[in-house]
Design an enzyme around this catalytic site. Structure first.
Site, short mmCIF file in Angstrom:
data_model
loop_
_atom_site.label_atom_id
_atom_site.label_comp_id
_atom_site.label_asym_id
_atom_site.label_seq_id
_atom_site.Cartn_x
_atom_site.Cartn_y
_atom_site.Cartn_z
N PRO A 294 0.79 -1.24 0.00
CG PRO A 294 -0.01 -1.02 2.17
CD PRO A 294 0.66 -1.99 1.27
CE LYS A 298 0.55 4.67 -8.51
NZ LYS A 298 -0.06 5.76 -7.77
#
Length: 391
Positions: A294, A298
């Protein structure tokens, strides 16, 4: 039951795909194994790239996002007790990101689908995708206590890593690429105004920390922790104290705002890509095909890129009879996926301290951060990647 596109999964990818197809006059049915309350409450991503924001507006589901979302023009990088702001619009020709939680995106898309879209079936568990390599694929699913079949022209699997869609791709045709990181994120939600008006990405010798937000009144924060961490093993006081230590800078104006912690969870860190993303008339999207750590924000945005690509390709085929974009769906998506994997890997390894890190490793990380914050070219590369690769 029959439809043109059977969509497995009512996360943001499946729901947005249904909306895009509806707007193009193409029928779809969405199957979701969970109930509506679960879909609208599960905490996931909170950063929307410029392209994601644009497509939600174009799809007619951006009004509440524009009222309640928080546009951000940059992020702050912290390292070696220093602060550096990355100015997105100045580096990208005007691009921003939007803080607007995945739960809210799902609520907006569900409301639109139920108001004027095709069927959206909650508690409809997909059991298998059959006939993916034929002209008539179908999804076997269980709904309201009985097994049923959804006959389709196309099936799009937006059902996540553990879903059934990817299993329909023959093993001998599948290639997988994976990296598991030796740490995780301890994430919290707290009822306190954010300590800064933009996200803070912090590298320290104690580990990574991220200060984020869900609203002007709710803080979202993360700490790098060992991969096997139990969230409940951290007390609230310990979490705030560790955030304070990691975020220290040589700036007397900085203060960490503390408040009641309402949620704790641990997120594993891994990268995963399945190739191809298409088999016959089965198309994979989102976590069914790829996972990113994370750090680069994205995951949701990659899924959105996949379904935009599919919706455009199918619309072109329906309107013009041109199947080239459908035929090259996997290649088109994977170019963007691997760029996102590259960026997420670079951000992760630049900001997290590995358990076996050496003094050399520490110096390399600091050199990378120094390069980003002193070179306009390097800073532009980060800003362009963070605000979103072209779809």
């Amino acid at each position: 039951m029959r439809t043109t596109v059977g969509i497995i999964g009512a996360g943001p990818a499946g729901l947005l795909l249904a909306r895009l197809l509806h707007n193009a006059g193409i029928e779809s049915v969405v199957l979701e194994s969970r109930d509506r309350a679960y879909v609208e409450q599960r905490q996931r991503a909170g950063i929307l790239e410029q392209g994601t924001v644009d497509v939600l507006r174009e799809a007619g589901v951006g009004a509440r996002m524009d009222r309640e979302g928080l546009p951000h023009d940059g992020i702050e990088l912290r390292f070696d007790r220093r602060r550096h702001r990355v100015d997105f619009p100045a580096l990208t020709g005007g691009k921003q990101v939007m803080v607007y939680a995945q739960t809210e995106v799902c609520k907006d898309l569900i409301a639109a689908q139920l108001a004027d879209g095709g069927p959206l079936l909650f508690e409809a568990e997909a059991l298998a995708v059959e006939g993916a390599d034929t002209d008539g694929p179908r999804v076997r699913f269980r709904h309201e206590g009985r097994e049923q079949t959804l006959d389709c022209d196309y099936v799009v699997g937006c059902d996540g890593f553990w879903g059934v869609a990817r299993k329909a791709v023959p093993e001998e045709l599948s290639r997988t690429y994976e990296r598991t990181y030796p740490y995780a994120w301890l994430g919290i939600l707290a009822d306190v105004a954010p300590s800064h008006d933009e996200l803070i990405y912090n590298r320290s010798d104690r580990g990574f920390a991220l200060m984020s937000m869900r609203s002007p009144h709710v803080t979202r924060a993360y700490l790098q922790v060992p991969a096997d961490t139990d969230a409940e093993s951290w007390s609230d006081d310990d979490i705030w104290a560790e955030l304070d230590r990691r975020l220290e800078v040589d700036d007397p104006t900085w203060r960490l705002a503390r408040g009641p912690i309402t949620s704790k969870s641990v997120t594993p860190m891994r990268s995963y890509v399945h190739e191809p993303m298409r088999h016959g008339r089965l198309f994979l999207a989102g976590d069914a095909a790829h996972i990113v750590p994370p750090t680069g924000a994205k995951g949701l945005n990659l899924a959105v890129g996949d379904v935009i690509t599919f919706a455009r390709a199918l619309t072109t085929y329906v309107e013009k009879g041109d199947a080239e974009a459908l035929d090259t769906y996997s290649e088109t998506c994977l170019r963007r996926v691997w760029q996102a994997e590259r960026f997420s890997y670079a951000m992760t390894t630049m900001l997290h301290r590995a358990p076996d890190a050496t003094a050399f490793d520490d110096k390399i990380q600091l050199a990378q951060l120094d390069r980003v914050t002193t070179s306009r070219a390097a800073e532009t590369d980060l800003a362009e990647a963070y605000t979103g690769f072209p779809v």
